[in-house]
Motif scaffolding. Structure first.
Motif, PDB file in Angstrom:
ATOM      1  N   ASN A 106       0.811  -1.225   0.000  1.00  0.00           N
ATOM      2  CA  ASN A 106       0.000   0.000   0.000  1.00  0.00           C
ATOM      3  C   ASN A 106       0.841   1.271   0.000  1.00  0.00           C
ATOM      4  N   HIS A 107       2.145   1.141   0.279  1.00  0.00           N
ATOM      5  CA  HIS A 107       3.052   2.299   0.306  1.00  0.00           C
ATOM      6  C   HIS A 107       4.388   1.917  -0.328  1.00  0.00           C
ATOM      7  N   PRO A 108       4.410   1.693  -1.629  1.00  0.00           N
ATOM      8  CA  PRO A 108       5.636   1.212  -2.272  1.00  0.00           C
ATOM      9  C   PRO A 108       6.801   2.194  -2.176  1.00  0.00           C
ATOM     10  N   GLU A 109       6.540   3.462  -1.898  1.00  0.00           N
ATOM     11  CA  GLU A 109       7.622   4.433  -1.738  1.00  0.00           C
ATOM     12  C   GLU A 109       8.345   4.256  -0.405  1.00  0.00           C
ATOM     13  N   SER A 110       7.814   3.409   0.469  1.00  0.00           N
ATOM     14  CA  SER A 110       8.382   3.216   1.807  1.00  0.00           C
ATOM     15  C   SER A 110       9.155   1.910   1.934  1.00  0.00           C
ATOM     16  N   GLY A 111       9.803   1.493   0.857  1.00  0.00           N
ATOM     17  CA  GLY A 111      10.611   0.288   0.919  1.00  0.00           C
ATOM     18  C   GLY A 111      11.691   0.412   1.983  1.00  0.00           C
ATOM     19  N   GLU A 112      12.066  -0.717   2.568  1.00  0.00           N
ATOM     20  CA  GLU A 112      13.044  -0.683   3.652  1.00  0.00           C
ATOM     21  C   GLU A 112      14.013  -1.854   3.521  1.00  0.00           C
ATOM     22  N   LEU A 113      15.277  -1.528   3.662  1.00  0.00           N
ATOM     23  CA  LEU A 113      16.331  -2.531   3.656  1.00  0.00           C
ATOM     24  C   LEU A 113      16.411  -3.131   5.062  1.00  0.00           C
ATOM     25  N   PRO A 114      16.203  -4.426   5.221  1.00  0.00           N
ATOM     26  CA  PRO A 114      16.258  -5.021   6.556  1.00  0.00           C
ATOM     27  C   PRO A 114      17.623  -4.797   7.206  1.00  0.00           C
ATOM     28  N   ASP A 115      17.630  -4.536   8.504  1.00  0.00           N
ATOM     29  CA  ASP A 115      18.858  -4.286   9.257  1.00  0.00           C
ATOM     30  C   ASP A 115      19.256  -5.562   9.990  1.00  0.00           C
ATOM     31  N   PRO A 116      20.267  -6.290   9.474  1.00  0.00           N
ATOM     32  CA  PRO A 116      20.620  -7.579  10.082  1.00  0.00           C
ATOM     33  C   PRO A 116      21.075  -7.467  11.533  1.00  0.00           C
ATOM     34  N   GLY A 117      21.750  -6.395  11.887  1.00  0.00           N
ATOM     35  CA  GLY A 117      22.233  -6.246  13.262  1.00  0.00           C
ATOM     36  C   GLY A 117      21.102  -6.053  14.247  1.00  0.00           C
ATOM     37  N   PHE A 118      20.172  -5.160  13.933  1.00  0.00           N
ATOM     38  CA  PHE A 118      19.066  -4.918  14.841  1.00  0.00           C
ATOM     39  C   PHE A 118      18.080  -6.076  14.852  1.00  0.00           C
ATOM     40  N   GLN A 119      17.879  -6.752  13.721  1.00  0.00           N
ATOM     41  CA  GLN A 119      16.977  -7.899  13.708  1.00  0.00           C
ATOM     42  C   GLN A 119      17.486  -8.992  14.635  1.00  0.00           C
ATOM     43  N   ALA A 120      18.798  -9.214  14.643  1.00  0.00           N
ATOM     44  CA  ALA A 120      19.368 -10.223  15.547  1.00  0.00           C
ATOM     45  C   ALA A 120      19.135  -9.826  17.001  1.00  0.00           C
ATOM     46  N   MET A 121      19.320  -8.543  17.312  1.00  0.00           N
ATOM     47  CA  MET A 121      19.102  -8.074  18.677  1.00  0.00           C
ATOM     48  C   MET A 121      17.627  -8.219  19.064  1.00  0.00           C
ATOM     49  N   TYR A 122      16.717  -7.845  18.162  1.00  0.00           N
ATOM     50  CA  TYR A 122      15.299  -7.928  18.470  1.00  0.00           C
ATOM     51  C   TYR A 122      14.849  -9.370  18.654  1.00  0.00           C
ATOM     52  N   ARG A 123      15.454 -10.302  17.929  1.00  0.00           N
ATOM     53  CA  ARG A 123      15.070 -11.709  18.064  1.00  0.00           C
ATOM     54  C   ARG A 123      15.413 -12.248  19.454  1.00  0.00           C
ATOM     55  N   PHE A 124      16.368 -11.636  20.134  1.00  0.00           N
ATOM     56  CA  PHE A 124      16.672 -11.981  21.519  1.00  0.00           C
ATOM     57  C   PHE A 124      15.811 -11.152  22.468  1.00  0.00           C
ATOM     58  N   LEU A 125      15.660  -9.865  22.163  1.00  0.00           N
ATOM     59  CA  LEU A 125      14.987  -8.924  23.051  1.00  0.00           C
ATOM     60  C   LEU A 125      13.492  -9.229  23.207  1.00  0.00           C
ATOM     61  N   VAL A 126      12.807  -9.556  22.138  1.00  0.00           N
ATOM     62  CA  VAL A 126      11.365  -9.772  22.191  1.00  0.00           C
ATOM     63  C   VAL A 126      10.995 -10.933  23.113  1.00  0.00           C
ATOM     64  N   PRO A 127      11.589 -12.121  22.972  1.00  0.00           N
ATOM     65  CA  PRO A 127      11.239 -13.190  23.919  1.00  0.00           C
ATOM     66  C   PRO A 127      11.620 -12.851  25.369  1.00  0.00           C
ATOM     67  N   ALA A 128      12.769 -12.182  25.551  1.00  0.00           N
ATOM     68  CA  ALA A 128      13.185 -11.820  26.909  1.00  0.00           C
ATOM     69  C   ALA A 128      12.187 -10.852  27.539  1.00  0.00           C
ATOM     70  N   LEU A 129      11.735  -9.853  26.787  1.00  0.00           N
ATOM     71  CA  LEU A 129      10.737  -8.912  27.308  1.00  0.00           C
ATOM     72  C   LEU A 129       9.400  -9.603  27.570  1.00  0.00           C
ATOM     73  N   ALA A 130       9.016 -10.506  26.691  1.00  0.00           N
ATOM     74  CA  ALA A 130       7.740 -11.209  26.873  1.00  0.00           C
ATOM     75  C   ALA A 130       7.758 -12.051  28.147  1.00  0.00           C
TER      76      ALA A 130
END
Length: 145
Positions: A106-130
């Protein structure tokens, strides 16, 4: 003791809400992967607590036959060495490289390059916070009884 229990339970609810927000914003798949071509990339100061350097990547992509451009700052798992101690742009982000960009339909002008460093951190952070939020909620419920 009831007021302490309610306070602890409230902290648990807040942690669970933050967890859901991070998951929906950073980890949930929200767009189509489209191939993009890197136009320019350079090493920049990160500004993040867990990394000294990042890579600013400028790229171009097409979606539904229309051209778009993007610029994202990402934190790759490692940087190449340009010289003694000088970090360089990793080969997968150098000019002319093909990268995957997540494009919301719905917003093709808002493409985003995934950030491998932050994605790795979030994959640890989300379960820990939950887990922490659930434990606070449980402890607050027990203390409030």
């Amino acid at each position: 003791m009831v007021s302490v229990g309610l306070l602890v339970a409230t902290v648990g609810v807040i942690l669970l809400v933050v967890t859901a927000s991070i998951w929906s914003r950073e980890l949930r798949e929200t767009g189509e992967d489209v191939r993009a071509t890197v136009v320019d990339a350079e090493v920049v100061d990160s500004g993040a607590m867990n990394a000294d350097h990042a890579v600013a990547v400028e790229y171009e992509y097409r979606y539904d036959g229309r051209p778009y451009e993007g610029l994202d700052v990402i934190h790759p798992n490692s940087l190449d060495e340009d010289g003694p101690g000088e970090p360089g742009v990793p080969s997968e982000y150098r000019e002319g490289a093909s990268v995957a960009v997540s494009v919301p339909p719905n917003h093709p002008e808002s493409g985003e390059l995934p950030d491998p460093g932050f994605q790795a951190m979030y994959r640890f952070l989300v379960p820990a916070l939950a887990v922490t939020g659930a434990l606070f909620l449980l402890a607050g419920g027990v203390l409030a009884l």
